[in-house]
Design a protein around this motif. Structure first.
Motif, PDB file in Angstrom:
ATOM      1  N   LEU A 295      -7.970  -8.643  -7.084  1.00 62.02           N
ATOM      2  CA  LEU A 295      -7.210  -8.675  -5.835  1.00 62.02           C
ATOM      3  C   LEU A 295      -6.283  -9.880  -5.754  1.00 62.02           C
ATOM      4  O   LEU A 295      -5.107  -9.732  -5.408  1.00 62.02           O
ATOM      5  CB  LEU A 295      -8.165  -8.647  -4.639  1.00 62.02           C
ATOM      6  CG  LEU A 295      -7.511  -8.671  -3.243  1.00 62.02           C
ATOM      7  CD1 LEU A 295      -6.621  -7.451  -3.066  1.00 62.02           C
ATOM      8  CD2 LEU A 295      -8.588  -8.695  -2.164  1.00 62.02           C
TER       9      LEU A 295
ATOM     10  N   SER B  11      -2.228   1.194  -6.768  1.00 59.34           N
ATOM     11  CA  SER B  11      -3.598   0.729  -6.535  1.00 59.34           C
ATOM     12  C   SER B  11      -4.535   1.255  -7.619  1.00 59.34           C
ATOM     13  O   SER B  11      -5.421   0.535  -8.094  1.00 59.34           O
ATOM     14  CB  SER B  11      -4.088   1.170  -5.153  1.00 59.34           C
ATOM     15  OG  SER B  11      -3.985   2.574  -5.001  1.00 59.34           O
ATOM     16  N   ASP B  12      -4.334   2.515  -8.022  1.00 62.34           N
ATOM     17  CA  ASP B  12      -5.158   3.088  -9.096  1.00 62.34           C
ATOM     18  C   ASP B  12      -4.823   2.450 -10.441  1.00 62.34           C
ATOM     19  O   ASP B  12      -5.714   2.205 -11.260  1.00 62.34           O
ATOM     20  CB  ASP B  12      -4.939   4.599  -9.185  1.00 62.34           C
ATOM     21  CG  ASP B  12      -5.464   5.341  -7.963  1.00 62.34           C
ATOM     22  OD1 ASP B  12      -6.348   4.782  -7.286  1.00 62.34           O
ATOM     23  OD2 ASP B  12      -4.982   6.450  -7.680  1.00 62.34           O
TER      24      ASP B  12
ATOM     25  N   LYS C 161       0.836  -1.198   0.000  1.00 64.66           N
ATOM     26  CA  LYS C 161       0.000   0.000   0.000  1.00 64.66           C
ATOM     27  C   LYS C 161       0.878   1.258   0.000  1.00 64.66           C
ATOM     28  O   LYS C 161       1.858   1.347   0.745  1.00 64.66           O
ATOM     29  CB  LYS C 161      -0.911  -0.003   1.227  1.00 64.66           C
ATOM     30  CG  LYS C 161      -1.964   1.079   1.223  1.00 64.66           C
ATOM     31  CD  LYS C 161      -2.910   0.935   2.405  1.00 64.66           C
ATOM     32  CE  LYS C 161      -3.985   2.008   2.382  1.00 64.66           C
ATOM     33  NZ  LYS C 161      -4.923   1.875   3.518  1.00 64.66           N
TER      34      LYS C 161
ATOM     35  N   THR D 287      -6.513  -0.846 -10.643  1.00 64.90           N
ATOM     36  CA  THR D 287      -7.948  -0.676 -10.890  1.00 64.90           C
ATOM     37  C   THR D 287      -8.208  -0.373 -12.357  1.00 64.90           C
ATOM     38  O   THR D 287      -9.111  -0.962 -12.976  1.00 64.90           O
ATOM     39  CB  THR D 287      -8.514   0.462 -10.014  1.00 64.90           C
ATOM     40  OG1 THR D 287      -8.319   0.124  -8.640  1.00 64.90           O
ATOM     41  CG2 THR D 287      -9.999   0.660 -10.289  1.00 64.90           C
TER      42      THR D 287
ATOM     43  N   LYS E  32      -3.309  -9.275  -7.946  1.00 61.71           N
ATOM     44  CA  LYS E  32      -2.397  -8.250  -7.418  1.00 61.71           C
ATOM     45  C   LYS E  32      -1.329  -8.860  -6.523  1.00 61.71           C
ATOM     46  O   LYS E  32      -0.177  -8.414  -6.503  1.00 61.71           O
ATOM     47  CB  LYS E  32      -3.177  -7.212  -6.602  1.00 61.71           C
ATOM     48  CG  LYS E  32      -4.105  -6.317  -7.392  1.00 61.71           C
ATOM     49  CD  LYS E  32      -4.836  -5.380  -6.436  1.00 61.71           C
ATOM     50  CE  LYS E  32      -5.931  -4.597  -7.125  1.00 61.71           C
ATOM     51  NZ  LYS E  32      -6.674  -3.729  -6.199  1.00 61.71           N
TER      52      LYS E  32
ATOM     53  N   LYS F 137      -0.593   6.094  -8.488  1.00 57.83           N
ATOM     54  CA  LYS F 137      -0.574   5.084  -7.431  1.00 57.83           C
ATOM     55  C   LYS F 137      -0.770   3.708  -8.072  1.00 57.83           C
ATOM     56  O   LYS F 137      -1.562   3.538  -8.990  1.00 57.83           O
ATOM     57  CB  LYS F 137      -1.688   5.336  -6.426  1.00 57.83           C
ATOM     58  CG  LYS F 137      -1.431   6.485  -5.470  1.00 57.83           C
ATOM     59  CD  LYS F 137      -2.545   6.567  -4.431  1.00 57.83           C
ATOM     60  CE  LYS F 137      -2.286   7.677  -3.429  1.00 57.83           C
ATOM     61  NZ  LYS F 137      -3.388   7.744  -2.420  1.00 57.83           N
TER      62      LYS F 137
END
Length: 448
Positions: A405, A395-396, A378, A399, A408, A393
Motif C-alpha cells: 500500500l 488494484s488487481d 480507485k 496485488t 502504491k 484493474k
C-alpha cells in the motif's frame, strides 16, 4: 534568574503585563520553570497541556501532575487528549510533526475562545543551538541559521535569555518538581543525538556555546532582513506582470554579479527549490519552451524571459497532477523529471532501445496530447502489454505484483487522453505499443 527573566520580557515583549498569555506546559523542567517565573513575575497567564497519549501511563501521569500544580497555585488550566498516532497515519506525517500540528491548532483555538494575546513556549538558548545544528546538517539558508526567534506571530519564547542547564540549576535550587520525559534519553531522534553527543563535544571548545549561537542567530536574522530589502529592489528591476503571468527579464538578472544565487532567492517565493532553480539557470536564455514546476507555479523559458504562471487548483502538485502539451520536450518538477524524445522510424534506421523500467516507447500516432501525469486512483484500469489486450484493474495488477500500500502511493501514471498508457516503472499499455507499422515513436524517460 527572575531578574534576568523580567529584563528579557521588558526588552522583547513590552507591556506583556497588560496581556493575557497561554503557556504551553509539558511537565518537563523547562516549561515548569517558565510557569514558575510567570507566577513570580505576577503576569496574567493560563496553562495549556497536551496529552498526546504516546507514552501510555507516563503521558497520563504528566497530565495529572500539571493539573495538581495548577490547582495548588490557583492557575487556570486547559488540557486535551489527542489520538496522535491515528492523526499521523491519516495525514501521512511523522509522529513529531503530527503532534506539532495538533498542538498549535488547539493553542490557536484556545486563543480565539478565551482571548489570549500570546502563546508562550519554553524554548531556550540550548534549543537555538540544537536547531541551528540540525538545520546545518540537513541544509539551510539564512532563515535556518537564525533558528528560533523570541517572537513569531503570536508565539513568544520568554526563556531565550538562558540555557537548559541554567533552568535545571534554578529548579534544583528552588526545589521545584518536574516530570522527566523518558523519550529524551533515547538517541533515535535527531535532536536527541545532537543534544547528547554533539553539543557536549562543542562545549568543550566553547563553554558558552549556547549564548554564542544565540548571538550569531541574531546576526543572521539581521542579515536576512537586509537581504530582503535588497531583493525587493531587485524584484522591481527584473519583474513585470500582467493579469495571468509574472515575467522575469533574463538580461536584467544577469546584470547582477551572482545571478545564480539571485535567481534562487527570487524564485524561492514561488516554491522552486534549489535543484530546480539550478536546472532553470542552466536552461534560461538558450532553449525556449522548457517547463519547470513547483507545487504552486509553472515556469517556462522564452528567449530573454522566464514566464511564471500560478497553477490552477486541478493542476497543482498537491493534487498529484501535471499536463504535458504537444511540442513540450518534458518537464521538471520537485523531485522528478520527464523527458520526451521524438524518433522517426525507417526500415534502414536501427534504433537502440534502452532497457529500463524508467524508459518507455510509444507509437506517436496513437498518442493524444495533452499527456497527463498523475498518481493512481480507485477505478483505474489499463491493458498491460503482453496480455493480448485484456483489461485489468490497477488494484488487481498491484496485488498480483505484490506492491504494498505505501508503495502504491508513490506510483505514477502517464495518460493519453483519459487512457493509461504507462504505469511508470512497471508496465506499458498494449494499445500504445510500437509495432512494425509504427512510423513515429515517442521515447519517454522519467526519473524521481
Amino acid at each position: 534568574m527572575l531578574k534576568q527573566f523580567q529584563n528579557f520580557i521588558d526588552k522583547e515583549f513590552p507591556n506583556l503585563k497588560l496581556r493575557k498569555v497561554l503557556l504551553a506546559v509539558s511537565g518537563g523542567v523547562d516549561s515548569i520553570v517558565m510557569m514558575k517565573l510567570f507566577e513570580l513575575a505576577e503576569l496574567n497567564f493560563a496553562v495549556a497541556h497536551c496529552n498526546f497519549q504516546l507514552r501510555d501511563d507516563e503521558s497520563d501521569g504528566d497530565e495529572t501532575f500539571i493539573k495538581s500544580i495548577a490547582k495548588k497555585s490557583g492557575i487556570k488550566i486547559h488540557t486535551k487528549k489527542f489520538e496522535t498516532k491515528k492523526f499521523a497515519a491519516q495525514r501521512q506525517l511523522s509522529t513529531q510533526m503530527a503532534a506539532r500540528e495538533l498542538r498549535y491548532e488547539w493553542f490557536n483555538e484556545l486563543s480565539e475562545k478565551y482571548g489570549y494575546d500570546f502563546i508562550a513556549t519554553a524554548h531556550h538558548q540550548t534549543d537555538v543551538a540544537e536547531t541551528i545544528l540540525i538545520n546545518q546538517v540537513r541544509g539551510t539558508g539564512l532563515a535556518g541559521m537564525h533558528g528560533i526567534l523570541p517572537l513569531h506571530g503570536k508565539i513568544i519564547r520568554p526563556l531565550l535569555f538562558t540555557t537548559h542547564d541554567e533552568l535545571f540549576a534554578f529548579a534544583q535550587a528552588q526545589k521545584i518538581k518536574w516530570r522527566e520525559d523518558s523519550s529524551n534519553s533515547h538517541d533515535d531522534y535527531v535532536r536527541n543525538k545532537i543534544r547528547q553527543k554533539v553539543l557536549p563535544v562543542l562545549k568543550e571548545i566553547n563553554p558558552s556555546l549556547e549564548k554564542t549561537f544565540t548571538e550569531n542567530a541574531r546576526h543572521f536574522y539581521d542579515a536576512e532582513i537586509l537581504l530582503q530589502g535588497f531583493l525587493e529592489v531587485v524584484r522591481r528591476h527584473v519583474f513585470t506582470s500582467d493579469k495571468n503571468n509574472i515575467y522575469m527579464v533574463i538580461s536584467k538578472l544577469n546584470q547582477y554579479e551572482n545571478a545564480p544565487a539571485m535567481l534562487y532567492f527570487l524564485l524561492r517565493e514561488f516554491g522552486f527549490k534549489n535543484a530546480i532553480t539550478s536546472a532553470i539557470y542552466e536552461n534560461m536564455g538558450s532553449t525556449s519552451g522548457k517547463k519547470f514546476l513547483s507545487e504552486t507555479h509553472q515556469l517556462t523559458t522564452n528567449r530573454d524571459q522566464l514566464i511564471i504562471t500560478k497553477l490552477h487548483d486541478e493542476t497543482q502538485l498537491i493534487h498529484n497532477y501535471y499536463e504535458i502539451q504537444e511540442g513540450d520536450d518534458g518537464l521538471i518538477g520537485d523531485g522528478f523529471s520527464l523527458k520526451i524524445k521524438r524518433i522517426s522510424l525507417s526500415k534502414t534506421k536501427k534504433i537502440d532501445f534502452i532497457k529500463s523500467p524508467d524508459v518507455a516507447y510509444f507509437d506517436a500516432d496513437k498518442i493524444s496530447f495533452p499527456l497527463q501525469l498523475r498518481t493512481w486512483k480507485k477505478g483505474d484500469y489499463f491493458h498491460p502489454i503482453g496480455m493480448k489486450g485484456r483489461r485489468k484493474k490497477l488494484s488487481d495488477y498491484f496485488t498480483d505484483e505484490k506492491i504494498s500500500l505505501p508503495d502504491k502511493e508513490h506510483i505514477w501514471l502517464l495518460l493519453s487522453g483519459n487512457e493509461i498508457c504507462w504505469v511508470i516503472g512497471k508496465r506499458s499499455d498494449e494499445r500504445f505499443k510500437v509495432t512494425a507499422e509504427t512510423k513515429k515513436m515517442l521515447q519517454i524517460a522519467v526519473s524521481f
